[in-house]
Motif scaffolding. Structure first.
Motif, PDB file in Angstrom:
ATOM      1  N   ALA A   1      15.998  36.293  46.696  1.00  0.00           N
ATOM      2  CA  ALA A   1      15.843  37.699  47.866  1.00  0.00           C
ATOM      3  C   ALA A   1      15.961  38.497  47.458  1.00  0.00           C
ATOM      4  CB  ALA A   1      15.318  37.149  48.882  1.00  0.00           C
TER       5      ALA A   1
ATOM      6  N   TYR B   1      15.332  46.042  53.848  1.00  0.00           N
ATOM      7  CA  TYR B   1      14.069  46.046  53.231  1.00  0.00           C
ATOM      8  C   TYR B   1      15.121  44.290  52.565  1.00  0.00           C
ATOM      9  CZ  TYR B   1      12.824  50.498  53.273  1.00  0.00           C
ATOM     10  OH  TYR B   1      12.185  51.979  53.540  1.00  0.00           O
ATOM     11  N   ILE B   2      13.760  43.619  52.484  1.00  0.00           N
ATOM     12  CA  ILE B   2      13.905  42.541  52.160  1.00  0.00           C
ATOM     13  C   ILE B   2      12.209  42.407  50.791  1.00  0.00           C
ATOM     14  CG2 ILE B   2      13.731  39.399  52.545  1.00  0.00           C
ATOM     15  CD1 ILE B   2      14.019  39.684  55.200  1.00  0.00           C
ATOM     16  N   LEU B   3      12.814  42.277  49.847  1.00  0.00           N
ATOM     17  CA  LEU B   3      11.587  41.802  48.647  1.00  0.00           C
ATOM     18  C   LEU B   3      11.757  40.973  47.644  1.00  0.00           C
ATOM     19  CD1 LEU B   3      13.053  45.607  48.887  1.00  0.00           C
ATOM     20  CD2 LEU B   3      12.197  45.410  46.756  1.00  0.00           C
ATOM     21  N   LEU B   4      10.973  40.508  47.100  1.00  0.00           N
ATOM     22  CA  LEU B   4      11.092  39.365  46.070  1.00  0.00           C
ATOM     23  C   LEU B   4      12.186  39.791  44.691  1.00  0.00           C
ATOM     24  CD1 LEU B   4       7.699  38.024  45.647  1.00  0.00           C
ATOM     25  CD2 LEU B   4       9.278  36.657  46.889  1.00  0.00           C
TER      26      LEU B   4
END
Lengths: 202, 202
Positions: A86, A101-104
């Motif tokens: 992630a 933030y958390i993104l793939l």
């Protein structure tokens, strides 16, 4: 000395200076080790020492993962980016963690595209600011340009230097030549807890 | 009149003014229809008319999908965004399509996160420019703020108005109040081909 960083898809192990990676499905804790874990299946491990209680950060974020806490340890003015399975972005301003933030991550994006559209080819590492003109680049920069744009915006807004870790850290290198890159940031930060560790070991 | 927009995960059907959606696994073409398809399993369909040859756009992009071609039909100066199961961004400047991006759509991102981290909760639709301060928001804005940042950058660079379609078009509404939103853009553009269509029907 053994230290483990237990994630949801991988475990990174530091063992007397050597770093290895194990897929979470194949992870079988043995012996003794210090560890941090964001994985709910590995909260308490027999004979292992969970370092979470020693990781203290000043944050207004609710439910910050221990890996992200460790990544920002000791930072007062930084944007910390983890380009792992992630992607996490965390902002520390004047000693306070104000959110993130958390993104793939790249691997997850590629896997998901392949699942939906088996014939798609994802572009290789490359650098460019131009609008992509073929599908490979449209996919690769479709992963990279949005996170780059977000980081540029945050950097401008908060006027903070960037620190990057995580397996895909190199993807950001040419976009942020002035940033600091520390592929093994989590272990480096954990070692800053060593004084605490040695007190436990006694 | 029946028109179908065949994607890799869904088929959108327009049937005498009614629009329905079928998952690709459940799609069984019957009767007669006009269609476009980016799905390699549905290139030729018996009794159906593939409109691809009537879709002419001026582009320097290699391998542009017919859905993206249709979306930019008739545009001379636009950033066209499709917030569908994949997010595509296409830039038309002075009558020339100069390229674009492909990103995972919201549903795919949510699905992939759930696969890796079953307990994660993805935030609901909301608006804000602030840095997220909890995990739900970090995930939701981790999907939304990067694409918003990219679009803001492209808009500034190319000085073009934005046109948005696709199932998740509303997520962009508050960020781009001046943009044009056309949830059924693909069908609207296909209907502009109607003169061609009626010639075929004869």
């Amino acid at each position: 000395l053994r230290v483990a960083d237990i994630g949801n898809t991988n475990v990174k192990l530091w063992e007397d200076g050597k770093i290895s990676r194990v897929r979470i499905e194949e992870f079988r804790p043995s012996g003794k080790a210090f560890y941090i874990s964001v994985n709910r299946k590995f909260v308490e491990i027999e004979d292992w020492v969970n370092l979470e209680e020693f990781v203290k950060v000043n944050t207004i974020y609710k439910g910050l993962g221990v890996d992200r806490k460790v990544a920002i340890l000791g930072e007062s003015n930084r944007i910390v980016v983890d380009m792992g399975s992630a992607i996490t972005v965390d902002i520390v301003k004047d000693g306070l963690h104000i959110g993130g933030y958390i993104l793939l991550g790249k691997k997850s994006i590629v896997e998901k595209f392949r699942e939906n559209i088996p014939h798609l080819q994802f572009g290789k590492e490359k650098f460019g600011d131009e609008v992509p003109q073929n599908t490979e680049d449209a996919l690769y920069f479709g992963y990279l340009h949005p996170i780059v744009s977000l980081l540029q915006k945050l950097q401008k807004e908060f006027q903070l230097p960037i620190l990057v870790t995580g397996g895909d850290y190199e993807d950001l290198k040419k976009f942020f030549p002035e940033a600091q890159f520390s592929p093994n940031l989590i272990f480096e930060k954990i070692f800053k807890l060593l004084p605490e560790l040695s007190r436990i070991e006694e």
